[in-house]
Design a protein around this motif. Structure first.
Motif, PDB file in Angstrom:
ATOM      1  N   LYS A 296       0.723  -1.246   0.141  1.00  0.00           N
ATOM      2  CA  LYS A 296      -0.116  -0.042  -0.005  1.00  0.00           C
ATOM      3  C   LYS A 296       0.963   1.281   0.172  1.00  0.00           C
ATOM      4  CE  LYS A 296      -4.142  -1.566   2.354  1.00  0.00           C
ATOM      5  NZ  LYS A 296      -5.281  -0.372   1.863  1.00  0.00           N
ATOM      6  N   ALA A 297       1.866   1.145   0.747  1.00  0.00           N
ATOM      7  CA  ALA A 297       2.787   2.469   0.930  1.00  0.00           C
ATOM      8  C   ALA A 297       3.539   2.750  -0.392  1.00  0.00           C
ATOM      9  CB  ALA A 297       3.837   2.337   2.040  1.00  0.00           C
ATOM     10  N   ALA A 298       3.832   1.421  -1.023  1.00  0.00           N
ATOM     11  CA  ALA A 298       4.534   1.602  -2.604  1.00  0.00           C
ATOM     12  C   ALA A 298       3.510   2.357  -3.394  1.00  0.00           C
ATOM     13  CB  ALA A 298       4.837   0.346  -2.824  1.00  0.00           C
ATOM     14  N   GLU A 299       2.257   1.911  -3.254  1.00  0.00           N
ATOM     15  CA  GLU A 299       1.296   2.672  -4.163  1.00  0.00           C
ATOM     16  C   GLU A 299       1.157   4.125  -3.776  1.00  0.00           C
ATOM     17  OE1 GLU A 299      -2.425   0.447  -3.827  1.00  0.00           O
ATOM     18  OE2 GLU A 299      -1.164  -1.477  -4.638  1.00  0.00           O
ATOM     19  N   LEU A 300       1.222   4.464  -2.683  1.00  0.00           N
ATOM     20  CA  LEU A 300       1.160   5.833  -2.214  1.00  0.00           C
ATOM     21  C   LEU A 300       2.278   6.737  -2.390  1.00  0.00           C
ATOM     22  CD1 LEU A 300      -0.329   5.165   1.063  1.00  0.00           C
ATOM     23  CD2 LEU A 300      -1.813   6.342  -0.664  1.00  0.00           C
ATOM     24  N   GLU A 301       3.389   6.103  -2.873  1.00  0.00           N
ATOM     25  CA  GLU A 301       4.727   6.623  -2.934  1.00  0.00           C
ATOM     26  C   GLU A 301       4.940   7.567  -4.124  1.00  0.00           C
ATOM     27  OE1 GLU A 301       8.058   6.852  -0.557  1.00  0.00           O
ATOM     28  OE2 GLU A 301       6.248   5.445  -0.466  1.00  0.00           O
ATOM     29  N   PRO A 302       4.268   6.993  -5.171  1.00  0.00           N
ATOM     30  CA  PRO A 302       4.518   8.230  -6.369  1.00  0.00           C
ATOM     31  C   PRO A 302       3.830   9.418  -6.055  1.00  0.00           C
ATOM     32  CG  PRO A 302       3.550   6.188  -7.236  1.00  0.00           C
ATOM     33  CD  PRO A 302       3.808   6.043  -5.713  1.00  0.00           C
ATOM     34  N   ILE A 303       2.908   9.846  -5.400  1.00  0.00           N
ATOM     35  CA  ILE A 303       2.409  11.017  -4.892  1.00  0.00           C
ATOM     36  C   ILE A 303       3.194  11.980  -4.328  1.00  0.00           C
ATOM     37  CG2 ILE A 303       0.669  12.110  -3.419  1.00  0.00           C
ATOM     38  CD1 ILE A 303      -0.967   9.529  -3.299  1.00  0.00           C
ATOM     39  N   ASN A 304       4.226  11.295  -3.466  1.00  0.00           N
ATOM     40  CA  ASN A 304       5.081  11.913  -2.580  1.00  0.00           C
ATOM     41  C   ASN A 304       6.540  12.408  -3.525  1.00  0.00           C
ATOM     42  OD1 ASN A 304       3.773  11.438  -0.278  1.00  0.00           O
ATOM     43  ND2 ASN A 304       4.509   9.312  -0.209  1.00  0.00           N
ATOM     44  N   ILE A 305       6.537  11.637  -4.678  1.00  0.00           N
ATOM     45  CA  ILE A 305       7.671  11.849  -5.557  1.00  0.00           C
ATOM     46  C   ILE A 305       7.325  12.990  -6.446  1.00  0.00           C
ATOM     47  CG2 ILE A 305       8.854  10.811  -7.596  1.00  0.00           C
ATOM     48  CD1 ILE A 305       8.675   8.001  -6.313  1.00  0.00           C
ATOM     49  N   ASP A 306       6.179  12.957  -6.860  1.00  0.00           N
ATOM     50  CA  ASP A 306       5.622  14.107  -7.748  1.00  0.00           C
ATOM     51  C   ASP A 306       5.571  15.397  -6.704  1.00  0.00           C
ATOM     52  OD1 ASP A 306       5.190  12.374  -9.842  1.00  0.00           O
ATOM     53  OD2 ASP A 306       3.069  12.334  -9.533  1.00  0.00           O
ATOM     54  N   SER A 307       5.221  15.290  -5.683  1.00  0.00           N
ATOM     55  CA  SER A 307       5.196  16.381  -4.791  1.00  0.00           C
ATOM     56  C   SER A 307       6.564  16.893  -4.749  1.00  0.00           C
ATOM     57  CB  SER A 307       4.633  16.014  -3.521  1.00  0.00           C
ATOM     58  OG  SER A 307       3.153  15.703  -3.479  1.00  0.00           O
ATOM     59  N   LYS A 308       7.383  15.824  -4.484  1.00  0.00           N
ATOM     60  CA  LYS A 308       8.925  16.411  -4.097  1.00  0.00           C
ATOM     61  C   LYS A 308       9.536  17.242  -5.449  1.00  0.00           C
ATOM     62  CE  LYS A 308      10.739  12.962  -0.961  1.00  0.00           C
ATOM     63  NZ  LYS A 308      11.380  11.726  -0.738  1.00  0.00           N
ATOM     64  N   ARG A 309       9.163  16.695  -6.577  1.00  0.00           N
ATOM     65  CA  ARG A 309       9.476  17.167  -7.970  1.00  0.00           C
ATOM     66  C   ARG A 309       8.781  18.599  -7.985  1.00  0.00           C
ATOM     67  NH1 ARG A 309       8.126  12.659 -11.631  1.00  0.00           N
ATOM     68  NH2 ARG A 309      10.104  11.434 -11.176  1.00  0.00           N
ATOM     69  N   MET A 321       9.004  22.854   3.467  1.00  0.00           N
ATOM     70  CA  MET A 321       7.843  22.542   3.914  1.00  0.00           C
ATOM     71  C   MET A 321       7.158  21.649   3.272  1.00  0.00           C
ATOM     72  SD  MET A 321       6.662  26.481   4.599  1.00  0.00           S
ATOM     73  CE  MET A 321       4.940  26.269   5.039  1.00  0.00           C
ATOM     74  N   LYS A 322       7.233  21.507   1.924  1.00  0.00           N
ATOM     75  CA  LYS A 322       6.541  20.229   1.324  1.00  0.00           C
ATOM     76  C   LYS A 322       7.213  19.064   1.704  1.00  0.00           C
ATOM     77  CE  LYS A 322       3.573  21.848  -2.043  1.00  0.00           C
ATOM     78  NZ  LYS A 322       2.383  21.375  -1.979  1.00  0.00           N
ATOM     79  N   LEU A 323       8.337  18.725   1.661  1.00  0.00           N
ATOM     80  CA  LEU A 323       9.048  17.824   1.896  1.00  0.00           C
ATOM     81  C   LEU A 323       8.780  17.204   3.486  1.00  0.00           C
ATOM     82  CD1 LEU A 323      12.657  18.320   0.606  1.00  0.00           C
ATOM     83  CD2 LEU A 323      11.119  16.586  -0.178  1.00  0.00           C
ATOM     84  N   ASN A 324       8.738  18.062   4.439  1.00  0.00           N
ATOM     85  CA  ASN A 324       8.418  17.605   5.985  1.00  0.00           C
ATOM     86  C   ASN A 324       7.013  17.029   5.841  1.00  0.00           C
ATOM     87  OD1 ASN A 324      10.732  18.476   6.947  1.00  0.00           O
ATOM     88  ND2 ASN A 324      10.107  20.509   7.466  1.00  0.00           N
ATOM     89  N   LYS A 325       6.249  17.777   4.936  1.00  0.00           N
ATOM     90  CA  LYS A 325       4.716  17.342   4.907  1.00  0.00           C
ATOM     91  C   LYS A 325       4.630  15.904   4.467  1.00  0.00           C
ATOM     92  CE  LYS A 325       0.479  18.824   3.363  1.00  0.00           C
ATOM     93  NZ  LYS A 325      -0.492  19.734   2.395  1.00  0.00           N
ATOM     94  N   ASN A 326       5.442  15.718   3.270  1.00  0.00           N
ATOM     95  CA  ASN A 326       5.543  14.333   2.642  1.00  0.00           C
ATOM     96  C   ASN A 326       6.128  13.249   3.493  1.00  0.00           C
ATOM     97  OD1 ASN A 326       4.758  15.335   0.111  1.00  0.00           O
ATOM     98  ND2 ASN A 326       6.975  15.889  -0.523  1.00  0.00           N
ATOM     99  N   ILE A 327       7.105  13.525   4.271  1.00  0.00           N
ATOM    100  CA  ILE A 327       7.587  12.628   5.249  1.00  0.00           C
ATOM    101  C   ILE A 327       6.686  12.195   6.498  1.00  0.00           C
ATOM    102  CG2 ILE A 327       9.553  12.377   7.023  1.00  0.00           C
ATOM    103  CD1 ILE A 327      11.098  14.362   5.284  1.00  0.00           C
ATOM    104  N   LYS A 328       5.939  13.076   6.852  1.00  0.00           N
ATOM    105  CA  LYS A 328       4.883  13.012   7.684  1.00  0.00           C
ATOM    106  C   LYS A 328       3.932  11.954   7.049  1.00  0.00           C
ATOM    107  CE  LYS A 328       2.676  15.591  11.183  1.00  0.00           C
ATOM    108  NZ  LYS A 328       1.931  16.832  11.679  1.00  0.00           N
ATOM    109  N   THR A 329       3.577  11.997   5.923  1.00  0.00           N
ATOM    110  CA  THR A 329       2.608  11.295   5.119  1.00  0.00           C
ATOM    111  C   THR A 329       2.972   9.817   5.118  1.00  0.00           C
ATOM    112  OG1 THR A 329       3.185  12.078   3.048  1.00  0.00           O
ATOM    113  CG2 THR A 329       1.385  13.227   3.919  1.00  0.00           C
ATOM    114  N   VAL A 330       4.098   9.560   5.060  1.00  0.00           N
ATOM    115  CA  VAL A 330       4.692   8.204   4.573  1.00  0.00           C
ATOM    116  C   VAL A 330       5.031   7.610   5.936  1.00  0.00           C
ATOM    117  CG1 VAL A 330       5.280   8.292   2.272  1.00  0.00           C
ATOM    118  CG2 VAL A 330       7.280   8.789   3.891  1.00  0.00           C
TER     119      VAL A 330
END
Ligand SMILES: [Zn+2]
Ligand SMILES: [Zn+2]
Length: 358
Positions: A296-309, A321-330
């Protein structure tokens, strides 16, 4: 070709086959030269093998892999029994011949009974089947993390609101609490109530394999030393005498004890494969993230990669700020630290029992 070279070629072919199997879905194997070869082979098989036979094989594989059946359990029992019979027939006589004063059976027998007990618990124990009667209890065990598990999500088959960390097993047709995976070998799910037993079963199996490999090698070494095989000489085709090589000794041992050498070689590969699987499950325990959650986490991962980009195109502060938010979500909400995670796996039944209803 020397015997040792043949063995090495078999070993390399084995690892190549295992690697190809496990990474068959990777981009490089699917689209590269390997993918093309696989496509050609499968097309050739489709032409050469009659369709009726293909259907029979397909139906059989569907039955073995996607229905509840006892076949793999029986196969497992036969393999373990065969291994033990070879140990008793081939290894123990050598050990008791060369080391008669030592006890060679106590530890493996204790381990065999422990392994059998854990296997029985994995096969016949309740993994945490969710029914309308215990639904409320399981809903109280874990909070929803709002990422992998959202409140009010219903199981389409069971028609109830799925507790956090549960999953519907399509093979067993039931929802299971803290679902990890459906195990073909035990014909049961690995869930919250039996994951501890499953890990203990893997550890005892690992011990069994390592012990078998160790005493197998030991008995062959004792035989080699007793008969001074490495000190002997052999006559070559032109009549010259030369010192034996390891390859010749290995070939002699294979001719003398074919079953024993076969099982020692098999155990070597099994230790690697089972070792990877056991280490993986120990990691599952220590991190408190199930196999199902890893997918499930692997399926959610692309969202974070896109957000990082996306964030990299903005100012550094915004990106941070975005990255911190991403880390929190995973982040794994269910991670309680190593001790807490071990307790959560091995004493899960008592945790569930103690749950007070909201
Ligand atoms: Zn299942
Ligand atoms: Zn369900």
């Amino acid at each position: 070709m020397e015997f040792l070279q043949i063995v090495i070629i078999y070993v390399l072919l084995f690892f190549l086959s295992v690697g190809l199997y496990f990474y068959r879905d990777s981009a490089i194997l699917r689209t590269g030269i390997v993918g093309k070869i696989c496509t050609i082979i499968s097309s050739a098989i489709r032409i050469a093998v009659p369709k009726s036979l293909t259907m029979v094989l397909y139906n059989a594989s569907q039955y073995f892999l996607y229905t509840r059946n006892q076949c793999m359990k029986v196969l497992f029992g036969v393999l373990v029994l065969a291994g033990n019979i070879i140990c008793i027939m081939d290894m123990l006589p050598l050990l008791y011949k060369y080391l008669p004063d030592q006890n060679h059976t106590l530890i493996p027998i204790i381990n065999a009974f422990a392994s059998l007990y854990f296997f029985h618990k994995c096969c016949n124990g309740d993994p945490g089947e969710i029914t309308p009667l215990n639904l409320e209890k399981y809903q109280s065990v874990y909070p929803y993390d709002e990422r992998m598990y959202v409140p009010n999500a219903k199981c389409r088959t069971c028609k109830f609101v799925k507790p956090a960390r549960s999953k519907h097993c399509s093979i067993c047709n039931r929802c299971v609490h803290r679902f990890d995976h459906h195990c073909l070998w035990t014909n049961n799910d690995v869930g919250g109530l039996n994951h501890g037993y499953f890990v203990l079963f893997l550890l005892t199996m690992m011990f069994k394999c390592i012990w078998g490999f160790y005493i197998g090698i030991k008995s062959l070494v004792l035989y080699t030393q007793y008969h001074r095989l490495l000190e002997t000489q052999v006559m070559t085709s032109n009549g010259e005498m030369k010192q034996v090589t390891y390859s010749i000794v290995l070939q002699h041992l294979f001719m003398q004890f074919p079953r024993l050498v076969f099982i020692v070689t098999s155990l070597f590969f099994l230790i690697i494969l089972l070792g990877i699987f056991t280490i993986y499950h120990v990691n599952v325990v220590l991190t408190n993230r199930t196999t199902n959650e890893r997918y499930k986490a692997a399926e959610l991962e692309p969202i974070n990669i896109d957000s990082k980009r996306l964030s990299s195109n903005k100012s550094k502060l915004q990106a941070g700020m975005k990255l911190n938010k991403n880390i929190k979500t995973v982040e794994n909400l269910y991670d309680k630290g190593i001790i807490g995670n071990i307790y959560d796996t091995f004493w899960h039944r008592s945790i569930v029992k103690k749950i007070k209803f909201r």
